[in-house]
Design a protein around this motif. Structure first.
Motif, short mmCIF file in Angstrom:
data_model
loop_
_atom_site.label_atom_id
_atom_site.label_comp_id
_atom_site.label_asym_id
_atom_site.label_seq_id
_atom_site.Cartn_x
_atom_site.Cartn_y
_atom_site.Cartn_z
N ASN A 41 0.82 -1.22 0.00
CA ASN A 41 0.00 0.00 0.00
C ASN A 41 0.85 1.27 0.00
O ASN A 41 0.39 2.31 -0.45
CB ASN A 41 -0.96 0.01 1.19
CG ASN A 41 -2.10 -0.95 0.99
OD1 ASN A 41 -2.54 -1.16 -0.13
ND2 ASN A 41 -2.56 -1.55 2.07
N VAL A 42 2.08 1.18 0.48
CA VAL A 42 2.95 2.36 0.51
C VAL A 42 3.17 2.90 -0.91
O VAL A 42 3.37 4.10 -1.10
CB VAL A 42 4.29 2.07 1.21
CG1 VAL A 42 5.19 1.20 0.36
CG2 VAL A 42 5.00 3.35 1.58
N ARG A 44 0.88 2.83 -3.26
CA ARG A 44 -0.39 3.37 -3.75
C ARG A 44 -0.91 4.55 -2.92
O ARG A 44 -1.65 5.38 -3.43
CB ARG A 44 -1.46 2.26 -3.77
CG ARG A 44 -1.21 1.23 -4.86
CD ARG A 44 -2.32 0.20 -4.90
NE ARG A 44 -2.26 -0.75 -3.82
CZ ARG A 44 -1.51 -1.85 -3.83
NH1 ARG A 44 -0.75 -2.13 -4.85
NH2 ARG A 44 -1.51 -2.68 -2.80
N GLU A 45 -0.52 4.64 -1.65
CA GLU A 45 -0.98 5.74 -0.79
C GLU A 45 -0.56 7.08 -1.39
O GLU A 45 0.61 7.28 -1.71
CB GLU A 45 -0.38 5.62 0.61
CG GLU A 45 -0.95 4.49 1.42
CD GLU A 45 -0.21 4.27 2.72
OE1 GLU A 45 0.76 5.00 3.02
OE2 GLU A 45 -0.59 3.33 3.44
N ASN A 46 -1.52 7.96 -1.55
CA ASN A 46 -1.26 9.27 -2.17
C ASN A 46 -0.50 9.13 -3.48
O ASN A 46 0.37 9.95 -3.80
CB ASN A 46 -0.52 10.20 -1.21
CG ASN A 46 -1.35 10.52 -0.01
OD1 ASN A 46 -2.56 10.74 -0.11
ND2 ASN A 46 -0.72 10.55 1.15
#
Length: 159
Positions: A41-42, A44-46
């Protein structure tokens, strides 16, 4: 960090980064064709903006090639499994491999005051669809008729 060596050659096959507390979970594994990060997710986050500071490949061309601000997650390497269209493969570090670069004069044509910011879109295609290991990118903008004519060298304009 823990180095895992080949038992026959004693050469390091991969590096494992393990939490020092909690359950000593493996956070990252790096090796030949291995890049397993515990929390994808790091990326995809922002849209991965926190990682863009490490994206330095274009810095050597900073005066000759330009790119608009990236507002999409890394475009490679996505899973080719149709049921995991948003999942990265664990073979390479996710990166912005797909880019649209332009000369200074091309950037001047794209980024004009009359070309409202909302009409410029630099994004990837098919964020929720499996289409191979890359997510292609596109640049959409308005270009008025005759734009760029003054940029052509040796062209004489006759009224």
């Amino acid at each position: 960090m823990q180095a895992v060596r080949n038992t026959d050659t004693n050469v390091v096959d991969k590096l494992m980064f393990i939490e020092s507390d909690n359950d000593r979970k493996v956070v990252l594994e790096v090796g030949k064709k291995i890049f397993k990060y515990a929390d994808q997710n790091v990326f995809r986050e922002n849209n991965g903006t926190s990682l863009q500071e490490y994206d330095k490949e274009l810095s050597v061309f900073k005066d000759r090639l330009h790119e608009l601000e990236i507002s999409f997650p890394p475009s490679y390497p996505y899973s080719e499994d149709h049921s995991n269209a948003k999942q990265y493969m664990t073979t390479r570090c996710p990166a912005w491999c797909d880019r649209i670069l332009m000369s200074p004069s091309a950037k001047d044509l794209v980024v004009k005051p009359e070309n409202e910011e909302k009409s410029i879109v630099y994004d990837n295609i098919g964020p929720n669809v499996c289409m191979g290991d890359h997510k292609p990118v596109f640049l959409s903008f308005r270009l008025p008729a005759g734009a760029g004519n003054s940029c052509q060298r040796g062209v004489e304009h006759i009224p």
